[in-house]
Write a protein that holds these residues in place. Structure first.
Motif, PDB file in Angstrom:
ATOM      1  N   PRO A  52       5.151  -2.120   9.866  1.00  0.00           N
ATOM      2  CA  PRO A  52       5.280  -0.811  10.507  1.00  0.00           C
ATOM      3  C   PRO A  52       5.382   0.350   9.535  1.00  0.00           C
ATOM      4  O   PRO A  52       5.289   1.502   9.944  1.00  0.00           O
ATOM      5  CB  PRO A  52       6.557  -0.948  11.331  1.00  0.00           C
ATOM      6  CG  PRO A  52       7.335  -1.996  10.617  1.00  0.00           C
ATOM      7  CD  PRO A  52       6.340  -2.951  10.058  1.00  0.00           C
TER       8      PRO A  52
ATOM      9  N   TYR B  51       0.836  -1.185   0.000  1.00  0.00           N
ATOM     10  CA  TYR B  51       0.000   0.000   0.000  1.00  0.00           C
ATOM     11  C   TYR B  51       0.879   1.245   0.000  1.00  0.00           C
ATOM     12  O   TYR B  51       1.973   1.246   0.556  1.00  0.00           O
ATOM     13  CB  TYR B  51      -0.851   0.067   1.271  1.00  0.00           C
ATOM     14  CG  TYR B  51      -2.023  -0.868   1.323  1.00  0.00           C
ATOM     15  CD1 TYR B  51      -1.906  -2.137   1.881  1.00  0.00           C
ATOM     16  CD2 TYR B  51      -3.265  -0.463   0.846  1.00  0.00           C
ATOM     17  CE1 TYR B  51      -3.004  -2.981   1.961  1.00  0.00           C
ATOM     18  CE2 TYR B  51      -4.367  -1.304   0.929  1.00  0.00           C
ATOM     19  CZ  TYR B  51      -4.221  -2.558   1.476  1.00  0.00           C
ATOM     20  OH  TYR B  51      -5.308  -3.385   1.558  1.00  0.00           O
TER      21      TYR B  51
ATOM     22  N   LYS C 218      -2.323  12.832   2.628  1.00  0.00           N
ATOM     23  CA  LYS C 218      -3.732  12.984   2.991  1.00  0.00           C
ATOM     24  C   LYS C 218      -4.277  11.732   3.667  1.00  0.00           C
ATOM     25  O   LYS C 218      -5.464  11.632   3.939  1.00  0.00           O
ATOM     26  CB  LYS C 218      -4.564  13.300   1.747  1.00  0.00           C
ATOM     27  CG  LYS C 218      -4.235  14.653   1.151  1.00  0.00           C
ATOM     28  CD  LYS C 218      -5.137  14.986  -0.026  1.00  0.00           C
ATOM     29  CE  LYS C 218      -4.804  16.357  -0.570  1.00  0.00           C
ATOM     30  NZ  LYS C 218      -5.655  16.701  -1.740  1.00  0.00           N
ATOM     31  N   LYS C 219      -3.407  10.772   3.895  1.00  0.00           N
ATOM     32  CA  LYS C 219      -3.702   9.564   4.672  1.00  0.00           C
ATOM     33  C   LYS C 219      -4.549   8.541   3.929  1.00  0.00           C
ATOM     34  O   LYS C 219      -4.997   7.573   4.525  1.00  0.00           O
ATOM     35  CB  LYS C 219      -4.368   9.910   6.008  1.00  0.00           C
ATOM     36  CG  LYS C 219      -3.550  10.862   6.861  1.00  0.00           C
ATOM     37  CD  LYS C 219      -2.158  10.328   7.133  1.00  0.00           C
ATOM     38  CE  LYS C 219      -1.367  11.282   7.995  1.00  0.00           C
ATOM     39  NZ  LYS C 219       0.040  10.843   8.151  1.00  0.00           N
ATOM     40  N   PHE C 220      -4.766   8.747   2.604  1.00  0.00           N
ATOM     41  CA  PHE C 220      -5.456   7.701   1.853  1.00  0.00           C
ATOM     42  C   PHE C 220      -4.548   6.493   1.720  1.00  0.00           C
ATOM     43  O   PHE C 220      -3.384   6.613   1.335  1.00  0.00           O
ATOM     44  CB  PHE C 220      -5.809   8.187   0.443  1.00  0.00           C
ATOM     45  CG  PHE C 220      -7.168   8.797   0.342  1.00  0.00           C
ATOM     46  CD1 PHE C 220      -7.314  10.161   0.216  1.00  0.00           C
ATOM     47  CD2 PHE C 220      -8.290   7.996   0.358  1.00  0.00           C
ATOM     48  CE1 PHE C 220      -8.570  10.725   0.118  1.00  0.00           C
ATOM     49  CE2 PHE C 220      -9.548   8.556   0.246  1.00  0.00           C
ATOM     50  CZ  PHE C 220      -9.684   9.921   0.123  1.00  0.00           C
ATOM     51  N   LEU C 221      -5.100   5.313   2.021  1.00  0.00           N
ATOM     52  CA  LEU C 221      -4.390   4.067   1.770  1.00  0.00           C
ATOM     53  C   LEU C 221      -4.772   3.585   0.379  1.00  0.00           C
ATOM     54  O   LEU C 221      -5.931   3.279   0.118  1.00  0.00           O
ATOM     55  CB  LEU C 221      -4.799   3.010   2.794  1.00  0.00           C
ATOM     56  CG  LEU C 221      -3.932   2.801   4.020  1.00  0.00           C
ATOM     57  CD1 LEU C 221      -4.583   1.808   4.948  1.00  0.00           C
ATOM     58  CD2 LEU C 221      -2.536   2.349   3.652  1.00  0.00           C
TER      59      LEU C 221
ATOM     60  N   PHE D  17       3.265   0.712   3.100  1.00  0.00           N
ATOM     61  CA  PHE D  17       2.952  -0.368   4.046  1.00  0.00           C
ATOM     62  C   PHE D  17       2.860  -1.693   3.311  1.00  0.00           C
ATOM     63  O   PHE D  17       2.206  -1.804   2.265  1.00  0.00           O
ATOM     64  CB  PHE D  17       1.608  -0.117   4.742  1.00  0.00           C
ATOM     65  CG  PHE D  17       1.632   0.958   5.782  1.00  0.00           C
ATOM     66  CD1 PHE D  17       1.123   2.217   5.498  1.00  0.00           C
ATOM     67  CD2 PHE D  17       2.144   0.704   7.053  1.00  0.00           C
ATOM     68  CE1 PHE D  17       1.131   3.219   6.461  1.00  0.00           C
ATOM     69  CE2 PHE D  17       2.157   1.701   8.017  1.00  0.00           C
ATOM     70  CZ  PHE D  17       1.649   2.959   7.717  1.00  0.00           C
TER      71      PHE D  17
ATOM     72  N   GLN E  31       0.504   5.201   1.350  1.00  0.00           N
ATOM     73  CA  GLN E  31      -0.307   6.160   2.105  1.00  0.00           C
ATOM     74  C   GLN E  31       0.312   7.533   1.949  1.00  0.00           C
ATOM     75  O   GLN E  31       1.413   7.794   2.409  1.00  0.00           O
ATOM     76  CB  GLN E  31      -0.402   5.773   3.577  1.00  0.00           C
ATOM     77  CG  GLN E  31      -1.411   6.627   4.353  1.00  0.00           C
ATOM     78  CD  GLN E  31      -1.652   6.119   5.766  1.00  0.00           C
ATOM     79  OE1 GLN E  31      -0.722   5.766   6.478  1.00  0.00           O
ATOM     80  NE2 GLN E  31      -2.919   6.066   6.176  1.00  0.00           N
TER      81      GLN E  31
END
Lengths: 113, 109
Positions: free
Chosen positions: A106, A35, A40-43, A90, A37
């Motif tokens: 992590p 992933y 803007k914290k979009f996964l 991630f 990220q």
């Protein structure tokens, strides 16, 4: 007894370089994921992979390539790094089944200068 | 297109109750997940709903209405350690996980 591990935790590099991020899971899971990220914290799913099938998100540039030497490892190789690649990456794994929850590593914070 | 909506940020008081809503529009549905992500850390699994109704797990509960495309996560007896982002994710008809942007929950003493 870490379940999903990634190295390195931090990666700072110059534009145009090639880099790899390693991921290992000791959960015996069949499927692994990468992933991205962003700020803007979009996964955003990049890849999912098990021993039968690689599923690629069509929006991922072909500069990104997953490499799996065995079922417990899924590394991410990035060619010709660009500024926009800066993000947290991630790795995750899951076993399948009805719930199939994902277990995340992590994270690796990549900064491209 | 597929879409998941959650409030960007919410604030609540220690000891109180907070409800985080999630609405979704996806091509097919095969379950809804809630994950918790503390700042600088990885997401961790909280709950899974595939049938309508409420799933309770300690101080956390998750509700699903498939006909309304709606879920909420209910957190009771809030503690300072509950300050985190809460991510709603839906598994679509192709069994792909679609993620919301997350709701940042701030707990005040």
């Amino acid at each position: 007894d870490t379940a999903v591990s990634q190295t390195p935790k931090y990666l700072v590099t110059q534009m145009g370089n090639d880099k790899s991020i390693k991921c290992e899971q000791n959960l015996g899971h069949d499927t692994m994921y990468w992933y991205k990220q962003d700020s803007k914290k979009f996964l955003k799913i990049m890849f999912s992979y098990n021993n039968k099938e690689l599923i690629i998100n069509e929006t991922v540039p072909n500069r990104f390539s997953p490499k799996s030497p065995d079922k417990a490892h899924l590394n991410l190789h990035i060619n010709s790094l660009e500024l926009g690649d800066s993000a947290v990456y991630f790795c995750a794994s899951s076993q399948g089944g009805d719930v199939d929850e994902q277990f995340f590593g992590p994270g690796t914070r990549l900064t491209v200068l | 297109g597929q879409n998941i909506d959650q409030p960007t940020e919410m604030t609540a008081t220690e000891g109180a109750i907070v409800q985080i809503n999630c609405t979704y529009q996806t091509s097919g549905f095969n379950g809804l997940f809630w994950y918790q992500q503390h700042a600088g850390e990885a997401p961790t699994f909280l709950s899974y709903n595939v049938l309508d109704g409420l799933e309770e797990k300690g101080r956390f509960s998750s509700f699903l209405s498939r006909s309304k495309g709606y879920s909420y996560l209910l957190l009771k007896e809030l503690q300072m350690k509950d300050s985190a982002s809460y991510l709603c994710a839906v598994r679509d008809g192709n069994y792909q996980l679609i993620w919301g942007a997350g709701t940042k929950l701030i707990i005040k003493p």
